[in-house]
Design a protein around this motif. Structure first.
Motif, PDB file in Angstrom:
ATOM      1  N   THR A  17      -9.885   2.101   8.193  1.00  0.00           N
ATOM      2  CA  THR A  17      -9.279   2.000   6.864  1.00  0.00           C
ATOM      3  C   THR A  17      -8.717   0.601   6.670  1.00  0.00           C
ATOM      4  OG1 THR A  17      -8.656   4.333   7.029  1.00  0.00           O
ATOM      5  CG2 THR A  17      -7.618   3.050   5.285  1.00  0.00           C
ATOM      6  N   TYR A  18      -9.002   0.021   5.524  1.00  0.00           N
ATOM      7  CA  TYR A  18      -8.487  -1.322   5.232  1.00  0.00           C
ATOM      8  C   TYR A  18      -8.177  -1.414   3.747  1.00  0.00           C
ATOM      9  CZ  TYR A  18     -13.232  -2.376   3.505  1.00  0.00           C
ATOM     10  OH  TYR A  18     -14.430  -2.367   2.829  1.00  0.00           O
ATOM     11  N   GLN A  19      -7.502  -2.478   3.359  1.00  0.00           N
ATOM     12  CA  GLN A  19      -7.127  -2.656   1.967  1.00  0.00           C
ATOM     13  C   GLN A  19      -7.779  -3.913   1.421  1.00  0.00           C
ATOM     14  OE1 GLN A  19      -3.038  -3.540   1.052  1.00  0.00           O
ATOM     15  NE2 GLN A  19      -3.075  -2.313  -0.800  1.00  0.00           N
ATOM     16  N   ARG A  20      -8.328  -3.796   0.212  1.00  0.00           N
ATOM     17  CA  ARG A  20      -8.961  -4.946  -0.428  1.00  0.00           C
ATOM     18  C   ARG A  20      -8.744  -4.855  -1.928  1.00  0.00           C
ATOM     19  NH1 ARG A  20     -14.218  -6.162  -2.490  1.00  0.00           N
ATOM     20  NH2 ARG A  20     -14.647  -8.403  -2.373  1.00  0.00           N
ATOM     21  N   MET A  21      -8.232  -5.926  -2.508  1.00  0.00           N
ATOM     22  CA  MET A  21      -8.003  -6.015  -3.948  1.00  0.00           C
ATOM     23  C   MET A  21      -7.165  -4.855  -4.462  1.00  0.00           C
ATOM     24  SD  MET A  21     -11.788  -7.371  -5.082  1.00  0.00           S
ATOM     25  CE  MET A  21     -11.291  -7.650  -6.780  1.00  0.00           C
ATOM     26  N   THR A  33      -1.625   0.433  12.229  1.00  0.00           N
ATOM     27  CA  THR A  33      -3.037   0.441  12.576  1.00  0.00           C
ATOM     28  C   THR A  33      -3.723   1.638  11.937  1.00  0.00           C
ATOM     29  OG1 THR A  33      -2.538  -0.609  14.672  1.00  0.00           O
ATOM     30  CG2 THR A  33      -4.669   0.465  14.494  1.00  0.00           C
ATOM     31  N   LEU A  34      -4.954   1.423  11.470  1.00  0.00           N
ATOM     32  CA  LEU A  34      -5.623   2.437  10.676  1.00  0.00           C
ATOM     33  C   LEU A  34      -7.007   2.731  11.227  1.00  0.00           C
ATOM     34  CD1 LEU A  34      -4.649   0.814   7.304  1.00  0.00           C
ATOM     35  CD2 LEU A  34      -3.556   2.752   8.357  1.00  0.00           C
ATOM     36  N   THR A  35      -7.105   3.248  12.416  1.00  0.00           N
ATOM     37  CA  THR A  35      -8.391   3.589  13.006  1.00  0.00           C
ATOM     38  C   THR A  35      -8.291   4.957  13.659  1.00  0.00           C
ATOM     39  OG1 THR A  35      -8.791   1.246  13.485  1.00  0.00           O
ATOM     40  CG2 THR A  35     -10.214   2.840  14.574  1.00  0.00           C
ATOM     41  N   ALA A  61       0.811  -1.215   0.000  1.00  0.00           N
ATOM     42  CA  ALA A  61       0.000   0.000   0.000  1.00  0.00           C
ATOM     43  C   ALA A  61       0.838   1.257   0.000  1.00  0.00           C
ATOM     44  CB  ALA A  61      -0.912   0.003   1.229  1.00  0.00           C
ATOM     45  N   GLN A  62       2.153   1.164  -0.058  1.00  0.00           N
ATOM     46  CA  GLN A  62       3.079   2.273   0.156  1.00  0.00           C
ATOM     47  C   GLN A  62       2.786   2.781   1.577  1.00  0.00           C
ATOM     48  OE1 GLN A  62       1.950   4.963  -2.911  1.00  0.00           O
ATOM     49  NE2 GLN A  62       2.510   3.567  -4.545  1.00  0.00           N
ATOM     50  N   SER A  63       3.007   4.026   1.861  1.00  0.00           N
ATOM     51  CA  SER A  63       2.550   4.527   3.150  1.00  0.00           C
ATOM     52  C   SER A  63       1.111   4.965   2.978  1.00  0.00           C
ATOM     53  CB  SER A  63       3.389   5.729   3.604  1.00  0.00           C
ATOM     54  OG  SER A  63       3.009   6.892   2.915  1.00  0.00           O
ATOM     55  N   LEU A  64       0.342   4.949   4.065  1.00  0.00           N
ATOM     56  CA  LEU A  64      -1.063   5.328   3.970  1.00  0.00           C
ATOM     57  C   LEU A  64      -1.219   6.777   3.563  1.00  0.00           C
ATOM     58  CD1 LEU A  64      -2.828   3.512   6.856  1.00  0.00           C
ATOM     59  CD2 LEU A  64      -2.613   2.929   4.464  1.00  0.00           C
ATOM     60  N   GLU A  65      -0.325   7.614   4.018  1.00  0.00           N
ATOM     61  CA  GLU A  65      -0.424   9.020   3.651  1.00  0.00           C
ATOM     62  C   GLU A  65      -0.280   9.176   2.145  1.00  0.00           C
ATOM     63  OE1 GLU A  65       1.317  13.350   5.012  1.00  0.00           O
ATOM     64  OE2 GLU A  65       2.143  11.521   5.858  1.00  0.00           O
ATOM     65  N   VAL A  78      -7.249   0.963  -1.185  1.00  0.00           N
ATOM     66  CA  VAL A  78      -7.531   1.393   0.179  1.00  0.00           C
ATOM     67  C   VAL A  78      -9.010   1.772   0.260  1.00  0.00           C
ATOM     68  CG1 VAL A  78      -7.038   3.107   1.952  1.00  0.00           C
ATOM     69  CG2 VAL A  78      -5.183   2.190   0.553  1.00  0.00           C
ATOM     70  N   GLN A  79      -9.714   1.227   1.249  1.00  0.00           N
ATOM     71  CA  GLN A  79     -11.141   1.485   1.390  1.00  0.00           C
ATOM     72  C   GLN A  79     -11.423   1.979   2.802  1.00  0.00           C
ATOM     73  OE1 GLN A  79     -13.705  -1.546  -0.185  1.00  0.00           O
ATOM     74  NE2 GLN A  79     -12.377  -1.961  -1.923  1.00  0.00           N
ATOM     75  N   TYR A  80     -12.566   2.663   2.947  1.00  0.00           N
ATOM     76  CA  TYR A  80     -12.881   3.357   4.199  1.00  0.00           C
ATOM     77  C   TYR A  80     -14.271   2.975   4.694  1.00  0.00           C
ATOM     78  CZ  TYR A  80      -9.263   6.244   2.043  1.00  0.00           C
ATOM     79  OH  TYR A  80      -8.126   6.674   1.418  1.00  0.00           O
TER      80      TYR A  80
END
Length: 765
Positions: free
Chosen positions: A442-446, A408-410, A374-378, A449-451
């Motif tokens: 925030t999570y990752q799918r396929m 962690t992404l919350t 995902a690289q970095s989330l930012e 990045v999705q929210y």
């Protein structure tokens, strides 16, 4: 009775009667639904035609047995189930069909007719007089001249009506002209002089102004909620109709040796036949319904549905408070138990959306992605926003940054003074009943990045705070360019994924929050009720500190000066005890003392104000309702919600102008098409739907707002098939490049078969 060729399906002559049999082909799509047998009556059909059709229906019914739902349909008043078979719409044709002619002549160009097209999700085209007098301002009219077809759109028609009307026009051309007719559209008469000249050469010059359209008489949800159950039985030579119950109805009212009529506001009549009812009673079902309709003074076109014990339709079952399948109850409970107690595999939830939908989990709640992918989330957030032309800064949001392998992404905000205040991560799972919270997950799918934004509402929150919660959610959604899936959650009805985010450490305090979500003051004695057996079913809620709050089936934490009692009821199990030890670390740092029910020290009862009776009977397993997901199109008429059901639905039924409601019983999804104009009403429509539901649905049922192109697996898993890239124009340029390895322009310049092949290779079919 003559068979109708498949190419003519959806064409109905007014002087005829038709019998339509629908047998589900996919177990997954119907979840064990029965077949449907429809008896359709044209408005000009004679007694002979009706008698022949009725006799044929009886023969089919006897051949197919009791696992068939019978329907009586009348022209222009068909059920949503019937209309759902014929997409993009039904065509009503004048007169009858001579026996020596085909039902629909293909490549017949010697024709002149005018079709009146109207409807919402379910369109219809009715042959009308070839005259300007047939036109009005609010509907669509198709002048069919064989080689030329002109669709005239009334000035008051909506964009969605025009689009659906055009789909029906193209369907008529393709089926009846082999695709070899020219289509023209008159959207503005001034801008289409050539087409208007052709119309006037056939219809003459129009004199006077157009009349207004007849107002729709759609049945709203409040009218559909007016239901009454009647017991029908014979007493001597008389037929007795006894009113038995009004909502909420319970399944045990229906006895297998009896015969019942359920009246849904006079708009639809259900006949329920018990498994022990006689063959003579079954044959008399339609005639008894007709007699009931006449006695009530209802229109003769009132829809009738006959259901048998054990083969009820989804629409019938959902008129009752709870419905369980008799034959498969134990098997079903076992399957659900197995699903819940298996260890969650994030990969399976991502690759099997039907599992994610059943469990109501987009992932295991860990909120972690591999930073290498995902690289970095930012960077992900900023790139996503840059592609959509948005400001790349996200005020008020704490973005994750790479640390070792995962992050962690919350984010959690508390509504204070009608504004959102960030909650210290150390207190993320500590909520207060007097407040509202926003939880951004925030999570990752396929590869994307999705929210998921949870709007949590405490029982003691004020109306102003709830309004502020919604407006702050809108602000966040704007910051993320509309990419947030928003789930409205009420205290005590949190979905499994929300609980999983906090890994069994969700604690709700009975107070209002100060800064960082912590209480301003705390009483000296506090009692907490721990419920749950794992990380995605456990919540701890503060309850009144008195003995009557206890329950032998559960675990309670009693916090007093110097000690924290961990009280185990006699009915609790090892999983509950394990989760309680997780919760106690959040609530108190005092000395922990385990107390078994019946062995409490005197100080324990003194702290609770003395002994008092409390629930001690063994808790029965919760009944699992047998329900099928149902999809509806939403609209409003005179300020009231109007729904049109799409039966046997698929992704193709979701249009860019639509607001659709998907009811899975445990959750209500509101799906918003990319061009839908009424999205701000969507949540209110969901609440209205629950309030008006005849089964007495809980108003705390979570409502999930989903936008086209941002569907989570908990939504897509309810569809038989789902192509996540059907609406690829909603993907950002960078997401598209990452997934397909080429730009959008390069992809769409390829041949259609190549596009499909690449999608298939990526596993999207």
């Amino acid at each position: 009775m003559l068979p109708v060729p498949e190419g003519a399906y959806g064409n109905f002559f007014e002087e005829h009667c038709y019998v339509v049999l629908h047998v589900p082909q996919s177990l997954k799509a119907t979840q064990g639904a029965s077949s449907d047998l429809h008896y359709w009556v044209g408005k000009e059909a004679g007694a002979e035609a009706q008698g022949a059709a009725a006799t044929f229906v009886q023969q089919l019914q006897e051949e197919r047995g009791t696992l068939t739902v019978l329907h009586r349909e009348a022209q222009a008043h068909e059920s949503d189930c019937f209309r759902s078979y014929f997409r993009p719409g039904i065509i009503y044709r004048k007169g009858g069909l001579p026996s020596d002619l085909k039902h629909v002549e293909t490549n017949m160009f010697n024709i002149q007719r005018l079709l009146h097209i109207k409807g919402r999700k379910h369109m219809s085209a009715t042959e009308v007089e070839l005259s300007w007098n047939s036109f009005n301002k609010g509907d669509i009219f198709l002048l069919d001249l064989g080689k030329m077809m002109i669709q005239w759109n009334g000035p008051k028609t909506s964009i969605s009506e025009k689009a659906r009307g055009l789909a029906l026009t193209y369907s008529i051309r393709d089926r009846e002209r082999g695709g070899r007719a020219q289509i023209g559209v008159v959207d503005d008469e001034v801008k289409a002089p050539d087409l208007m000249q052709i119309m006037e050469s056939v219809l003459g010059r129009r004199v006077g102004s157009l009349r207004a359209a007849m107002p729709n008489k759609d049945i709203n949800q409040l009218q559909k909620a007016n239901i009454r159950l009647y017991h029908i039985y014979e007493k001597g030579k008389d037929l007795v109709v006894l009113e038995l119950a009004t909502p909420p109805l319970t399944q045990d009212l229906l006895q297998e040796e009896d015969f019942y009529i359920l009246d849904q506001g006079g708009f639809k009549i259900y006949v329920w036949q018990g498994g022990l009812s006689s063959l003579q009673e079954r044959k008399a079902a339609f005639s008894r319904a007709a007699g009931f309709i006449q006695a009530k003074g209802y229109p003769t076109y009132t829809n009738v549905e006959v259901v048998n014990d054990g083969a009820e339709s989804a629409a019938f079952k959902q008129l009752f408070r709870i419905w369980t399948e008799k034959r498969s109850r134990n098997r079903r409970l076992g399957r659900i138990d197995k699903l819940i107690h298996v260890k969650l595999d994030v990969g399976k939830l991502h690759s099997q959306p039907e599992l994610a939908a059943q469990l109501r989990m987009v992932d295991d709640g860990s909120g972690k992605v591999e930073v290498g992918k995902a690289q970095s989330l930012e960077q992900c957030h900023c790139q996503h926003r840059a592609d959509l032309g948005c400001d790349q800064s996200l005020p008020g949001s704490r973005l994750g940054h790479p640390q070792e392998e995962e992050t962690t992404l919350t984010d959690v905000w508390c509504m204070q003074d009608l504004r959102r205040q960030p909650v210290d991560p150390k207190h993320h799972g500590q909520l207060c009943a007097g407040n509202c919270y926003l939880v951004l997950y925030t999570y990752q799918r396929m590869g994307r990045v999705q929210y998921l934004l949870y709007l949590w509402q405490g029982h003691q929150a004020t109306a102003d705070e709830i309004e502020a919660l919604n407006s702050n959610a809108e602000e966040l959604d704007t910051m993320y360019c509309g990419a947030l899936v928003q789930e409205h959650v009420t205290m005590g009805s949190e979905p499994p994924h929300f609980l999983a985010i906090f890994q069994g450490q969700l604690v709700v305090f009975q107070e209002r929050a100060g800064h960082y979500g912590r209480g301003k003051s705390a009483p000296t004695t506090r009692l907490f009720h721990v419920q749950g057996t794992d990380s995605y079913s456990t919540r701890t809620v503060e309850v009144p500190a008195r003995a009557s709050s206890l329950n032998s089936n559960d675990i309670f934490l009693l916090v007093i000066a110097g000690v924290c009692y961990l009280w185990f009821g006699k009915g609790c199990n090892g999983d509950q005890r394990e989760m309680a030890r997780v919760a106690v670390t959040v609530i108190s740092k005092k000395n922990e003392e385990t107390v078994l029910e019946g062995q409490e020290p005197p100080h324990f009862w003194e702290a609770l104000g003395g002994r008092a009776p409390y629930p001690s009977n063994k808790r029965l397993p919760e009944e699992v309702p047998s329900v099928q997901p149902r999809l509806f199109e939403c609209s409003s008429q005179m300020g009231c919600l109007v729904l049109a059901e799409v039966v046997f639905f698929s992704q193709e039924d979701l249009g860019q102008y639509d607001v659709m409601l998907l009811d899975t019983w445990q959750e209500i999804f509101l799906w918003l098409g990319g061009a839908a104009g009424a999205w701000k009403k969507a949540v209110a429509w969901g609440q209205e739907y629950l309030k008006a539901h005849p089964a007495g649905r809980s108003l705390a049922t979570p409502i999930v707002l989903v936008k086209q192109g941002h569907e989570p697996p908990t939504f897509t898993g309810w569809f038989f098939t789902w192509d996540p890239y059907k609406w690829t124009f909603y993907l950002s340029d960078s997401d598209f490049q990452d997934i397909f390895g080429k730009s959008k322009e390069e992809f769409y310049n390829m041949a259609t078969w190549r596009q499909r092949q690449e999608k298939k290779q990526l596993g999207f079919f």
